[in-house]
Design an enzyme around this catalytic site. Structure first.
Site, PDB file in Angstrom:
ATOM      1  N   CYS A 169       0.816  -1.222   0.000  1.00  0.00           N
ATOM      2  CA  CYS A 169       0.000   0.000   0.000  1.00  0.00           C
ATOM      3  C   CYS A 169       0.850   1.273   0.000  1.00  0.00           C
ATOM      4  O   CYS A 169       0.327   2.363  -0.207  1.00  0.00           O
ATOM      5  CB  CYS A 169      -0.947  -0.009   1.191  1.00  0.00           C
ATOM      6  SG  CYS A 169      -1.964  -1.488   1.212  1.00  0.00           S
ATOM      7  N   HIS A 228      -3.335   6.807   2.145  1.00  0.00           N
ATOM      8  CA  HIS A 228      -3.773   5.504   1.642  1.00  0.00           C
ATOM      9  C   HIS A 228      -5.168   5.232   2.196  1.00  0.00           C
ATOM     10  O   HIS A 228      -5.421   5.367   3.405  1.00  0.00           O
ATOM     11  CB  HIS A 228      -2.770   4.434   2.087  1.00  0.00           C
ATOM     12  CG  HIS A 228      -3.294   3.048   1.927  1.00  0.00           C
ATOM     13  ND1 HIS A 228      -3.861   2.605   0.760  1.00  0.00           N
ATOM     14  CD2 HIS A 228      -3.354   2.006   2.806  1.00  0.00           C
ATOM     15  CE1 HIS A 228      -4.246   1.355   0.915  1.00  0.00           C
ATOM     16  NE2 HIS A 228      -3.959   0.970   2.152  1.00  0.00           N
ATOM     17  N   ASN A 236     -10.285  -0.545   0.078  1.00  0.00           N
ATOM     18  CA  ASN A 236      -8.830  -0.447   0.098  1.00  0.00           C
ATOM     19  C   ASN A 236      -8.291  -1.088  -1.190  1.00  0.00           C
ATOM     20  O   ASN A 236      -8.336  -2.307  -1.337  1.00  0.00           O
ATOM     21  CB  ASN A 236      -8.315  -1.175   1.346  1.00  0.00           C
ATOM     22  CG  ASN A 236      -6.803  -1.179   1.449  1.00  0.00           C
ATOM     23  OD1 ASN A 236      -6.105  -0.900   0.485  1.00  0.00           O
ATOM     24  ND2 ASN A 236      -6.311  -1.515   2.627  1.00  0.00           N
TER      25      ASN A 236
HETATM   26  O1  UT7 Z   1      -3.843  -1.528   3.492  1.00  0.00           O
HETATM   27  C1  UT7 Z   1      -2.926  -1.743   4.502  1.00  0.00           C
HETATM   28  C2  UT7 Z   1      -3.282  -1.056   5.737  1.00  0.00           C
HETATM   29  N1  UT7 Z   1      -4.454  -1.668   6.336  1.00  0.00           N
HETATM   30  C3  UT7 Z   1      -5.031  -1.082   7.366  1.00  0.00           C
HETATM   31  O2  UT7 Z   1      -4.614  -0.018   7.753  1.00  0.00           O
HETATM   32  C4  UT7 Z   1      -6.155  -1.779   8.074  1.00  0.00           C
HETATM   33  C5  UT7 Z   1      -6.059  -1.493   9.539  1.00  0.00           C
HETATM   34  N2  UT7 Z   1      -7.080  -2.142  10.360  1.00  0.00           N
HETATM   35  C6  UT7 Z   1      -8.381  -1.775  10.325  1.00  0.00           C
HETATM   36  O3  UT7 Z   1      -8.790  -0.943   9.541  1.00  0.00           O
HETATM   37  C7  UT7 Z   1      -9.306  -2.392  11.342  1.00  0.00           C
HETATM   38  O4  UT7 Z   1      -8.562  -3.054  12.336  1.00  0.00           O
HETATM   39  C8  UT7 Z   1     -10.353  -3.390  10.756  1.00  0.00           C
HETATM   40  C9  UT7 Z   1     -11.377  -2.626   9.913  1.00  0.00           C
HETATM   41  C10 UT7 Z   1      -9.644  -4.419   9.892  1.00  0.00           C
HETATM   42  C11 UT7 Z   1     -11.094  -4.095  11.866  1.00  0.00           C
HETATM   43  O5  UT7 Z   1     -11.724  -3.144  12.706  1.00  0.00           O
HETATM   44  P1  UT7 Z   1     -11.585  -3.222  14.290  1.00  0.00           P
HETATM   45  O6  UT7 Z   1     -12.402  -2.153  14.853  1.00  0.00           O
HETATM   46  O7  UT7 Z   1     -10.110  -3.237  14.596  1.00  0.00           O
HETATM   47  O8  UT7 Z   1     -12.261  -4.605  14.604  1.00  0.00           O
HETATM   48  P2  UT7 Z   1     -11.633  -5.856  15.360  1.00  0.00           P
HETATM   49  O9  UT7 Z   1     -10.708  -6.592  14.467  1.00  0.00           O
HETATM   50  O10 UT7 Z   1     -11.142  -5.397  16.694  1.00  0.00           O
HETATM   51  O11 UT7 Z   1     -12.923  -6.709  15.604  1.00  0.00           O
HETATM   52  C12 UT7 Z   1     -13.956  -6.273  16.495  1.00  0.00           C
HETATM   53  C13 UT7 Z   1     -15.047  -7.311  16.481  1.00  0.00           C
HETATM   54  C14 UT7 Z   1     -14.531  -8.732  16.700  1.00  0.00           C
HETATM   55  O12 UT7 Z   1     -15.521  -9.417  17.430  1.00  0.00           O
HETATM   56  P3  UT7 Z   1     -15.328  -9.665  19.017  1.00  0.00           P
HETATM   57  O13 UT7 Z   1     -14.037 -10.418  19.146  1.00  0.00           O
HETATM   58  O14 UT7 Z   1     -15.255  -8.293  19.605  1.00  0.00           O
HETATM   59  O15 UT7 Z   1     -16.550 -10.433  19.381  1.00  0.00           O
HETATM   60  C15 UT7 Z   1     -14.462  -9.307  15.305  1.00  0.00           C
HETATM   61  O16 UT7 Z   1     -14.615 -10.701  15.282  1.00  0.00           O
HETATM   62  O17 UT7 Z   1     -15.678  -7.318  15.190  1.00  0.00           O
HETATM   63  C16 UT7 Z   1     -15.649  -8.648  14.645  1.00  0.00           C
HETATM   64  N3  UT7 Z   1     -15.511  -8.530  13.190  1.00  0.00           N
HETATM   65  C17 UT7 Z   1     -16.577  -8.383  12.388  1.00  0.00           C
HETATM   66  N4  UT7 Z   1     -17.895  -8.312  12.646  1.00  0.00           N
HETATM   67  C18 UT7 Z   1     -18.697  -8.150  11.588  1.00  0.00           C
HETATM   68  C19 UT7 Z   1     -14.378  -8.548  12.453  1.00  0.00           C
HETATM   69  N5  UT7 Z   1     -14.700  -8.398  11.160  1.00  0.00           N
HETATM   70  C20 UT7 Z   1     -16.038  -8.311  11.095  1.00  0.00           C
HETATM   71  C21 UT7 Z   1     -16.946  -8.150  10.023  1.00  0.00           C
HETATM   72  N6  UT7 Z   1     -18.264  -8.066  10.316  1.00  0.00           N
HETATM   73  N7  UT7 Z   1     -16.548  -8.043   8.738  1.00  0.00           N
END
Ligand code: UT7
Length: 338
Positions: free
Chosen positions: A118, A263, A293
């Protein structure tokens, strides 16, 4: 880094291309356990474009974006000296830039791929600027293109909702020193955290040659893997530092920045970075709601849209930052000179 230059470099024109197939959040909620509400609240993404026509590839998208940029610059492809294709999803492990060169008829250009995920487009701009500012070349085509849909596990809700396919291109041209528009840059890599975001290669069998003379490891690439939380923390903590260092080296105050072009990974990251730099949210250029993305394509795709919308005016200062796998991140500060 402040540049010492023999001639100036400026972005002359932009172009972009995305596949026709538009996949909305609701459709993804039918294939994995997710919802439109979750995706919009956590990322800002509403839909993305996915390559699905058999005859199309990253070369089709990169070529189309390049042809549009050439048209916008009123430039003959034969005048291009160098093509840099920033991508992590080439059609061929040896690279795809040469095939783009042939496809667009830029037969006088040297062409190579640049792999930095990226951050690839930011590195591409900076690399091109070196060739121009040291007097080697006059017209360079920099393309950011990715088709990560082919490396996504479409049953993994953590990643499949995030990515889209696309391509964006810019033409960078030499100019008088006083008109230089690529002002400075700041770059970083931390390979110790490479495992946080990767498409790993797995050796999974050994081929024995005839008479057991050689044992050779062979394998294949696996699906994209990302520790979203860690990459998020890395982005919101490190990107503002890179931008601050770069602006400071150029004696530019954050309030003198007209546009922040990051990005397009997550709307919350864009806001957190702007917040830390005290840059107003209305200076953020963003179109990730429509494309998700798109990796190396995200910055040139958003830049092209901002140019088409006539947002960017002559002499505007634009801070551009990429971040992602490697981990690699960095900033280039440009002044719009057209
Ligand atoms: O391109 C390279 C650079 N990439 C980035 O910069 C991406 C950086 N990361 C992010 O943007 C975020 O971390 C994500 C969008 C990928 C995830 O968001 P988050 O707020 O960090 O969510 P999380 O991974 O902490 O997950 C929170 C909850 C979890 O459930 P529990 O454990 O709290 O019960 C996940 O299992 O959300 C759940 N979850 C989802 N729920 C519904 C994870 N993905 C999904 C989904 N739909 N698609």
């Amino acid at each position: 880094m402040v540049l010492s230059i023999l001639q100036g470099a400026r972005i002359l024109a932009t172009g972009s291309a995305v596949p026709d197939l538009c996949v909305k959040n609701e459709e993804l909620s039918k294939i994995v356990d997710t919802s439109n509400e979750w995706i919009v609240n956590r990322t800002g993404i509403q839909e993305r474009r996915i390559l699905n026509k058999k005859e199309e590839s990253i070369i089709t998208l990169a070529s189309l974006a390049s042809i549009k940029a050439l048209k916008n610059a009123s430039m003959n492809p034969l005048d291009i000296d160098l093509i840099i294709l920033a991508t992590s999803s080439p059609n061929d492990l040896f690279g795809s830039a040469a095939q783009v060169q042939a496809e667009i008829g830029a037969y006088n250009a040297v062409a190579f791929d640049l792999t930095a995920a990226c951050s690839g487009f930011v590195l591409g701009i900076i690399t091109a600027a070196q060739f121009i500012q040291n007097g080697s070349y006059h017209n360079i085509l920099v393309i950011g293109a990715d088709v990560l849909s082919k490396w996504i596990d479409w049953s993994d809700r953590n990643t499949c909702i995030l990515f889209g396919d696309g391509a964006g291109a810019v033409i960078i041209q030499s100019c008088a020193k006083e008109d230089n528009g690529i002002l400075g840059f700041q770059l970083n890599t931390n390979g110790k955290e490479a495992h946080q975001l990767s498409i790993p290669y797995e050796k999974n069998y050994i081929i024995k040659t005839r008479n057991d003379i050689l044992d050779i490891n062979q394998g294949q690439f696996k699906y994209l893997h990302m520790n979203g939380k860690e990459v998020y923390k890395f982005a919101v903590s490190q990107v503002p530092i890179s931008i601050s260092k770069c602006l400071k080296s150029l004696n530019i105050l954050p309030e003198h920045v007209q546009w922040l072009l990051l990005h397009q990974a997550n709307k919350r990251i864009l806001h957190a970075v702007a917040n830390r730099l005290s840059i107003s949210f209305n200076k953020i250029i963003s179109n990730l709601n429509k494309y998700g993305n798109t990796s190396a394509a995200s910055i040139p795709l958003a830049l092209d849209e901002a140019i088409k919308d006539k947002k960017i005016k002559k002499d505007d200062i634009i801070v551009i930052s990429g971040f992602g796998a490697g981990l690699t991140w960095g900033t280039v500060v440009i002044q719009w000179k057209c």
